[in-house]
Design a protein around this motif. Structure first.
Motif, mmCIF file in Angstrom:
data_model
loop_
_atom_site.group_PDB
_atom_site.id
_atom_site.type_symbol
_atom_site.label_atom_id
_atom_site.label_comp_id
_atom_site.label_asym_id
_atom_site.label_seq_id
_atom_site.Cartn_x
_atom_site.Cartn_y
_atom_site.Cartn_z
ATOM 1 N N UNK A 1 0.818 -1.221 0.000
ATOM 2 C CA UNK A 1 0.000 0.000 0.000
ATOM 3 C C UNK A 1 0.851 1.272 0.000
ATOM 4 N N UNK A 2 1.980 1.252 0.700
ATOM 5 C CA UNK A 2 2.862 2.422 0.713
ATOM 6 C C UNK A 2 3.437 2.688 -0.674
ATOM 7 N N UNK A 3 3.748 1.627 -1.412
ATOM 8 C CA UNK A 3 4.273 1.793 -2.765
ATOM 9 C C UNK A 3 3.199 2.354 -3.691
ATOM 10 N N UNK A 4 1.984 1.871 -3.562
ATOM 11 C CA UNK A 4 0.880 2.397 -4.368
ATOM 12 C C UNK A 4 0.692 3.891 -4.112
ATOM 13 N N UNK A 5 0.722 4.258 -2.839
ATOM 14 C CA UNK A 5 0.542 5.666 -2.475
ATOM 15 C C UNK A 5 1.670 6.523 -3.044
ATOM 16 N N UNK A 6 2.892 6.021 -2.963
ATOM 17 C CA UNK A 6 4.034 6.769 -3.479
ATOM 18 C C UNK A 6 3.977 6.894 -4.999
ATOM 19 N N UNK A 7 3.555 5.832 -5.675
ATOM 20 C CA UNK A 7 3.395 5.891 -7.133
ATOM 21 C C UNK A 7 2.356 6.940 -7.523
ATOM 22 N N UNK A 8 1.251 6.981 -6.774
ATOM 23 C CA UNK A 8 0.217 7.984 -7.037
ATOM 24 C C UNK A 8 0.746 9.396 -6.773
ATOM 25 N N UNK A 9 1.513 9.541 -5.691
ATOM 26 C CA UNK A 9 2.030 10.849 -5.310
ATOM 27 C C UNK A 9 2.956 11.434 -6.369
ATOM 28 N N UNK A 10 3.855 10.619 -6.896
ATOM 29 C CA UNK A 10 4.815 11.126 -7.880
ATOM 30 C C UNK A 10 4.287 11.032 -9.313
ATOM 31 N N UNK A 11 3.205 10.312 -9.521
ATOM 32 C CA UNK A 11 2.601 10.223 -10.848
ATOM 33 C C UNK A 11 3.348 9.317 -11.817
#
Length: 128
Positions: A89-99
């Motif tokens: 979940x942290x990786x998904x959030x980071x991917x969304x954050x940086x686009x």
């Protein structure tokens, strides 16, 4: 009746993408080799996609994003893309954050609408 698997590697149909398991952490000197592996898998299979199993890439760091961006770039250079399997979940959030535009397994491709979803038509829209 019995059946025995023929000798040699298992047969995979041409539509089954290869899987690259990324066991973390990945050292900086391994990144280029992993990019070469992605390109070789795309060329060998012709599927256009390599599934990257990222379930073991924990903890999520900026180096993880760098790795995934470089793998996606290597895949694009070979005419394909990567798809992530089992991201934290942290990786998904980071991917969304940086686009970072990386496809996640189990989600429809961006070019295709989700099954059962229809586009709404507004009154006054020209027929299309």
């Amino acid at each position: 009746m019995s059946w025995r698997r023929p000798p040699g590697p298992p047969s995979v149909d041409a539509n089954t993408p290869p899987v690259l398991v990324l066991a973390g952490p990945v050292a900086p000197d391994e990144v280029a080799q992993l990019g070469d592996n992605v390109q070789a898998l795309l060329k060998a299979t012709g599927t256009g996609v390599v599934v990257c199993d990222v379930g073991a890439l924990r903890p999520v760091r900026l180096a993880t994003l760098d790795l995934l961006a470089r793998l996606q770039l290597a895949a694009r250079r070979a005419g394909g893309r990567i798809r992530l399997r089992d991201p934290a979940p942290a990786l998904r959030a980071l991917l969304d954050l940086v686009g970072l535009p990386v496809e996640l397994e189990g989600q429809p491709e961006q070019r295709e609408p989700a099954p059962g979803v229809e586009e709404a038509v507004e009154p006054g829209d020209p027929p299309g």
